[in-house]
Scaffold this active site. Sequence first.
Site, mmCIF file in Angstrom:
data_model
loop_
_atom_site.group_PDB
_atom_site.id
_atom_site.type_symbol
_atom_site.label_atom_id
_atom_site.label_comp_id
_atom_site.label_asym_id
_atom_site.label_seq_id
_atom_site.Cartn_x
_atom_site.Cartn_y
_atom_site.Cartn_z
ATOM 1 N N ARG A 140 -6.009 5.016 -2.292
ATOM 2 C CA ARG A 140 -5.793 6.270 -1.551
ATOM 3 C C ARG A 140 -5.082 7.298 -2.427
ATOM 4 N NH1 ARG A 140 -2.405 5.392 3.731
ATOM 5 N NH2 ARG A 140 -1.004 4.298 2.319
ATOM 6 N N LYS A 174 -2.130 9.979 -1.988
ATOM 7 C CA LYS A 174 -1.045 10.332 -1.061
ATOM 8 C C LYS A 174 -0.407 11.607 -1.580
ATOM 9 C CE LYS A 174 -0.711 6.449 -2.217
ATOM 10 N NZ LYS A 174 -1.700 5.670 -2.989
ATOM 11 N N ASP A 227 2.224 4.795 -12.214
ATOM 12 C CA ASP A 227 2.798 4.580 -10.876
ATOM 13 C C ASP A 227 4.023 3.669 -10.962
ATOM 14 O OD1 ASP A 227 0.907 2.554 -11.646
ATOM 15 O OD2 ASP A 227 1.016 1.754 -9.628
ATOM 16 N N ARG A 228 3.920 2.658 -11.812
ATOM 17 C CA ARG A 228 5.030 1.702 -11.965
ATOM 18 C C ARG A 228 6.236 2.390 -12.613
ATOM 19 N NH1 ARG A 228 2.926 -3.667 -14.739
ATOM 20 N NH2 ARG A 228 4.924 -4.438 -13.944
ATOM 21 N N THR A 249 -3.230 -1.368 -3.512
ATOM 22 C CA THR A 249 -4.450 -2.022 -4.025
ATOM 23 C C THR A 249 -4.047 -3.330 -4.703
ATOM 24 O OG1 THR A 249 -5.330 0.184 -4.462
ATOM 25 C CG2 THR A 249 -6.489 -1.690 -5.462
HETATM 26 N N1 LIG Z 1 -4.817 5.060 6.831
HETATM 27 C C1 LIG Z 1 -5.021 4.123 5.882
HETATM 28 N N2 LIG Z 1 -6.169 4.121 5.163
HETATM 29 C C2 LIG Z 1 -6.366 3.177 4.184
HETATM 30 N N3 LIG Z 1 -5.492 2.193 3.890
HETATM 31 C C3 LIG Z 1 -4.360 2.170 4.610
HETATM 32 C C4 LIG Z 1 -4.048 3.127 5.610
HETATM 33 N N4 LIG Z 1 -2.817 2.835 6.122
HETATM 34 C C5 LIG Z 1 -2.382 1.771 5.472
HETATM 35 N N5 LIG Z 1 -3.300 1.352 4.579
HETATM 36 C C6 LIG Z 1 -3.132 0.177 3.729
HETATM 37 O O1 LIG Z 1 -2.700 0.692 2.459
HETATM 38 C C7 LIG Z 1 -3.392 0.012 1.430
HETATM 39 C C8 LIG Z 1 -3.462 0.936 0.240
HETATM 40 O O2 LIG Z 1 -2.105 1.179 -0.100
HETATM 41 P P1 LIG Z 1 -1.746 2.305 -1.159
HETATM 42 O O3 LIG Z 1 -0.306 2.101 -1.499
HETATM 43 O O4 LIG Z 1 -2.197 3.630 -0.678
HETATM 44 O O5 LIG Z 1 -2.686 1.860 -2.383
HETATM 45 P P2 LIG Z 1 -2.852 2.549 -3.822
HETATM 46 O O6 LIG Z 1 -1.551 3.237 -4.150
HETATM 47 O O7 LIG Z 1 -3.135 1.368 -4.702
HETATM 48 O O8 LIG Z 1 -4.015 3.483 -3.689
HETATM 49 C C9 LIG Z 1 -4.735 -0.322 2.010
HETATM 50 O O9 LIG Z 1 -5.277 -1.464 1.355
HETATM 51 C C10 LIG Z 1 -4.417 -0.598 3.489
HETATM 52 O O10 LIG Z 1 -4.133 -1.980 3.705
HETATM 53 C C1 LIG Z 2 -1.435 -2.332 -11.635
HETATM 54 C C2 LIG Z 2 -1.974 -1.008 -11.161
HETATM 55 C C3 LIG Z 2 -3.485 -1.033 -11.111
HETATM 56 C C4 LIG Z 2 -1.416 -0.736 -9.756
HETATM 57 O O1 LIG Z 2 -2.086 0.331 -9.205
HETATM 58 P P1 LIG Z 2 -2.123 0.583 -7.589
HETATM 59 O O2 LIG Z 2 -2.020 -0.732 -6.898
HETATM 60 O O3 LIG Z 2 -0.916 1.421 -7.322
HETATM 61 O O4 LIG Z 2 -3.395 1.301 -7.311
HETATM 62 C C5 LIG Z 2 -1.498 0.126 -12.099
HETATM 63 O O5 LIG Z 2 -0.095 0.072 -12.191
HETATM 64 C C6 LIG Z 2 -2.065 -0.019 -13.501
HETATM 65 O O6 LIG Z 2 -3.178 0.420 -13.750
HETATM 66 N N1 LIG Z 2 -1.258 -0.590 -14.463
HETATM 67 C C7 LIG Z 2 -1.680 -0.702 -15.841
HETATM 68 C C8 LIG Z 2 -1.267 -2.033 -16.456
HETATM 69 C C9 LIG Z 2 0.235 -2.300 -16.479
HETATM 70 O O7 LIG Z 2 0.979 -1.724 -15.616
HETATM 71 O O8 LIG Z 2 0.697 -3.075 -17.368
HETATM 72 K K LIG Z 3 0.580 -0.767 -5.944
#
Ligand SMILES: Nc1ncnc2c1ncn2[C@@H]1O[C@H](COP(=O)(O)OP(=O)(O)O)[C@@H](O)[C@H]1O
Ligand SMILES: CC(C)(COP(=O)(O)O)[C@@H](O)C(=O)NCCC(=O)O
Ligand SMILES: [K+]
Length: 249
Positions: A11, A13, A96-97, A120
């Site tokens: 997603r 945000k 992000d980390r 994710t």
């Molecule tokens: N409205 C939403 N739409 C999609 N995913 C959501 C929602 N609310 C909560 N989630 C949860 O959030 C997860 C994604 O978390 P997020 O921290 O946004 O991921 P990333 O940062 O890796 O993109 C989804 O796998 C789902 O379980």
């Molecule tokens: C591990 C991750 C895919 C997490 O991403 P997210 O779950 O926030 O989508 C991201 O931090 C990434 O691409 N890291 C690169 C490898 C590392 O942190 O060593």
């Molecule tokens: K994450």
Amino acid sequence: MLLVIDVGNTRIKAAVFEGNTLLETLFFSNVDFQKNSKTILDSYPKVTDMIVASVGNRDKDDFLALNAKINVHFVTHETLFPFQNLYETPHTLGIDRMVLAAGAVLQFPKQNRLVIDAGTCITYDFVDNEDRYLGGAIALGIRLRYESLHHYTANLPLLAVENVPSNEQQDLIGNSTQQSIHSGVINGVVFEIEGFINEYRKKYPQFIIILTGGDSEFLAKRLKNTIFANSNFLLESLNQIYLYTTKND
Ligand SMILES: Nc1ncnc2c1ncn2[C@@H]1O[C@H](COP(=O)(O)OP(=O)(O)O)[C@@H](O)[C@H]1O
Ligand SMILES: CC(C)(COP(=O)(O)O)[C@@H](O)C(=O)NCCC(=O)O
Ligand SMILES: [K+]
């Protein structure tokens, strides 16, 4: 007024800040990013700056195209971070980390901190009380676990966390195919997180735990440990980095 954007692998945000005050959060999928972001900027004409952290494959031009009048600050490995990066491969470390680690330092100073981001992926990031980023772990997030069980087996159905009964404990013994999958995924994640925390505690008797990410509210109810659960922690950390870098420029 500042627009912060976190582009994750599931997603996007966004949030609008005035100083330390979060005015609004917005979530949208990767696909309708351009349209929605223009809506945000139209609703907040006083936004002058934007700070972006992206793990995805969007480049800076996507954000510059939004509004030429807005200063875009793209968080990169060259950004000024408030910690010493001891990762052996600092340039492959997820942005992000790094943002999460910076937020932990700026919001919870002078202590050992473990940040767990359940999105994710489930990422674990540790910053010690000398503000040294040591690294952590990358594990499958909840959705990836359900999808892997379905895509890499002949007969397992594709389930999702949304199908999980809202009660706060997932039965250990699944008495059906669906409940077996839910037990394996949900209890697997909970036990993994608790197992990691227990192992960190053996090395660092004192540390705080920050839990964030889209699945943090779902998981917080199921974790026994005392944690700071905040699904907006990455957005708040982006705002903190903006304030930190503009003050220290
Ligand atoms: N409205 C939403 N739409 C999609 N995913 C959501 C929602 N609310 C909560 N989630 C949860 O959030 C997860 C994604 O978390 P997020 O921290 O946004 O991921 P990333 O940062 O890796 O993109 C989804 O796998 C789902 O379980
Ligand atoms: C591990 C991750 C895919 C997490 O991403 P997210 O779950 O926030 O989508 C991201 O931090 C990434 O691409 N890291 C690169 C490898 C590392 O942190 O060593
Ligand atoms: K994450």
